[in-house]
Design an enzyme around this catalytic site. Structure first.
Site, PDB file in Angstrom:
ATOM      1  N   ASP A   1       1.026  -1.317   0.176  1.00  0.00           N
ATOM      2  CA  ASP A   1      -0.204   0.066   0.110  1.00  0.00           C
ATOM      3  C   ASP A   1       0.945   1.279   0.040  1.00  0.00           C
ATOM      4  O   ASP A   1       0.908   1.868   0.994  1.00  0.00           O
ATOM      5  CB  ASP A   1      -1.096  -0.145   1.047  1.00  0.00           C
ATOM      6  CG  ASP A   1      -2.051   1.180   1.230  1.00  0.00           C
ATOM      7  OD1 ASP A   1      -2.223   1.764   0.065  1.00  0.00           O
ATOM      8  OD2 ASP A   1      -2.712   1.108   2.096  1.00  0.00           O
TER       9      ASP A   1
ATOM     10  N   MET B   1       9.851  -1.988  -9.272  1.00  0.00           N
ATOM     11  CA  MET B   1       8.956  -0.909  -9.119  1.00  0.00           C
ATOM     12  C   MET B   1       9.394   0.682  -9.295  1.00  0.00           C
ATOM     13  O   MET B   1       8.930   1.508 -10.142  1.00  0.00           O
ATOM     14  CB  MET B   1       7.834  -0.901  -8.094  1.00  0.00           C
ATOM     15  CG  MET B   1       7.403  -2.491  -8.155  1.00  0.00           C
ATOM     16  SD  MET B   1       6.193  -2.798  -9.348  1.00  0.00           S
ATOM     17  CE  MET B   1       4.688  -1.773  -9.113  1.00  0.00           C
TER      18      MET B   1
ATOM     19  N   PHE C   1       9.936   2.736  -6.584  1.00  0.00           N
ATOM     20  CA  PHE C   1       9.255   3.650  -5.620  1.00  0.00           C
ATOM     21  C   PHE C   1       8.276   4.539  -6.530  1.00  0.00           C
ATOM     22  O   PHE C   1       8.120   5.677  -6.389  1.00  0.00           O
ATOM     23  CB  PHE C   1      10.259   4.471  -5.119  1.00  0.00           C
ATOM     24  CG  PHE C   1      11.361   4.192  -4.091  1.00  0.00           C
ATOM     25  CD1 PHE C   1      10.939   2.904  -3.467  1.00  0.00           C
ATOM     26  CD2 PHE C   1      12.168   4.795  -3.823  1.00  0.00           C
ATOM     27  CE1 PHE C   1      11.923   2.533  -2.528  1.00  0.00           C
ATOM     28  CE2 PHE C   1      13.122   4.353  -2.528  1.00  0.00           C
ATOM     29  CZ  PHE C   1      12.910   3.299  -1.920  1.00  0.00           C
TER      30      PHE C   1
ATOM     31  N   SER D   1      16.203  -0.558  -1.412  1.00  0.00           N
ATOM     32  CA  SER D   1      15.816  -1.079  -2.542  1.00  0.00           C
ATOM     33  C   SER D   1      16.915  -1.262  -3.622  1.00  0.00           C
ATOM     34  O   SER D   1      17.649  -0.348  -3.650  1.00  0.00           O
ATOM     35  CB  SER D   1      14.758  -0.030  -2.834  1.00  0.00           C
ATOM     36  OG  SER D   1      14.103  -0.319  -4.310  1.00  0.00           O
TER      37      SER D   1
ATOM     38  N   THR E   1      14.594  -8.037   6.095  1.00  0.00           N
ATOM     39  CA  THR E   1      15.410  -7.448   5.143  1.00  0.00           C
ATOM     40  C   THR E   1      14.503  -7.118   4.009  1.00  0.00           C
ATOM     41  O   THR E   1      13.246  -7.471   3.693  1.00  0.00           O
ATOM     42  CB  THR E   1      16.515  -8.397   4.404  1.00  0.00           C
ATOM     43  OG1 THR E   1      15.797  -9.431   3.650  1.00  0.00           O
ATOM     44  CG2 THR E   1      17.434  -8.989   5.614  1.00  0.00           C
TER      45      THR E   1
ATOM     46  N   SER F   1       5.048 -10.917   0.309  1.00  0.00           N
ATOM     47  CA  SER F   1       4.725 -11.840  -0.621  1.00  0.00           C
ATOM     48  C   SER F   1       4.040 -12.864  -0.171  1.00  0.00           C
ATOM     49  O   SER F   1       3.025 -13.824  -0.826  1.00  0.00           O
ATOM     50  CB  SER F   1       6.108 -12.471  -1.147  1.00  0.00           C
ATOM     51  OG  SER F   1       6.792 -11.372  -1.744  1.00  0.00           O
TER      52      SER F   1
END
EC number: 1.3.5.2
Length: 336
Positions: free
Chosen positions: A65, A113, A115, A175, A245, A319
């Protein structure tokens, strides 16, 4: 059973389209009789962590989200805490599509993705509309076009804006999908960033009359020496927690599977063992100096227990939630 049926339909769609459709439906149906399909009352399993009281130790990890559009929906599913974001100072589209891939046989996901989000101001408006009464974490990052040497400025902008609305703030420097971002995990770059964040935290505590903890989110792709150096910096700068992590770049466990060669970070069951090892190493280094939130392949009560036995105080799912549904939250909480 219901989730398995829904998953069958969603898994016929492109992964990102399925994600977007799920978010739209959660927004539409939360607060209506239809949300009884995923609403669940779970026993209280309170945990004290970072000076906060969590209803139970199972949280939603950042990334699901990003814009804080479905906080109440995830609260209804029984999560002990919800982490939204990653959010950046300015809106950004993220990387080119396709950028989200399921590795179904491994129960993993690869994402690049980048960010993608509607910006910190939009997220704050969504948080204001929420009725969620649990702990809300807000995960902050930097815009892709902000030079890495000025990255701290983006974190400070986001921190200042979200501070009064957050239960805790997660600092995402791990990321793999923002060029150069992971370089902030090392040496002077990390020390300088954490020092600036800690100074800003003190200023904002005085301004708002409340202390909001800071947690650093780190990568699984770190050597023992690198983990030790991160721990030194966390303690030196009096950071409140560490989240271990993020996704991994390692593909050894999924070699030969469909989509395994897609660029991006791998999450889910394939990262389970490595993330638990990082949690264990952090706990060896940190002891009780600061708490660890374990995330990475938490797809069952057993996996959650492994993270906690390794030293995690709380766990997060992402996940595993995609593959197992809201029932996963209940299974973990009820069996702890």
């Amino acid at each position: 059973m219901l989730y398995r049926l829904a998953r069958t339909g969603f898994f016929q769609l492109d992964a990102e389209k399925a994600h977007d459709l799920a978010i739209q439906n959660f927004k539409r149906f939360t607060g209506t009789p239809i949300d009884l399909l995923y609403r669940q009352q779970l026993p209280n399993r309170p945990v004290e962590c970072m000076g906060l009281t969590f209803k139970n130790p199972v949280g939603l990890a950042a990334g699901l989200d990003k814009n804080g559009e479905c906080i109440d929906a995830f609260g209804a599913m029984g999560f002990g805490f919800v982490e939204v974001g990653t959010v950046t100072p300015r809106p950004q589209a993220g990387n080119d599509k396709p950028r989200l891939f399921r590795l179904v046989e491994a129960e993993g996901i690869i994402n690049r993705m980048g960010f993608n989000n509607l910006g910190v101001d939009n997220l704050i408006e969504n948080v204001k509309k929420s009725n969620y009464d649990g702990i809300l974490g807000i995960n902050i990052g930097k815009n892709k076009d902000t030079p890495i040497e000025k990255g701290a400025e983006d974190y400070l902008i986001c921190m200042e804006k979200v501070y009064q609305y957050a239960g805790y703030i997660a600092v995402n420097i791990s990321s793999p999908n923002t060029p150069g971002l992971r370089s902030l995990q090392y040496g002077e770059a990390l020390d300088d960033l954490l020092s600036e964040l800690k100074t800003k935290q003190s200023e904002l505590e005085e301004k708002h009359g409340k202390y909001v903890p800071l947690a650093l989110k780190i990568a699984p792709d770190l050597s023992d020496d690198e983990i030790s150096q991160i721990c030194e910096s966390l303690i030196k700068n009096k950071i409140d927690g560490v989240i271990a992590t993020n996704t991994t770049l390692d593909r050894s466990i999924v070699e030969g599977m469909k989509h395994c060669d897609e660029a991006g970070g791998l999450s889910g069951r394939p990262v389970q063992s490595r993330s638990t090892e990082v949690v264990r190493k952090l706990h060896e280094e940190l002891g009780d100096a600061l708490p660890i939130i374990g995330v990475g392949g938490v797809d069952s009560y057993v996996a959650a227990k492994e993270k906690m036995m390794a030293g995690a105080k709380l766990v997060q799912v992402y996940s595993g939630f995609i593959y197992k549904g809201p029932g996963l939250v209940g299974d973990i909480v009820k069996n702890l």
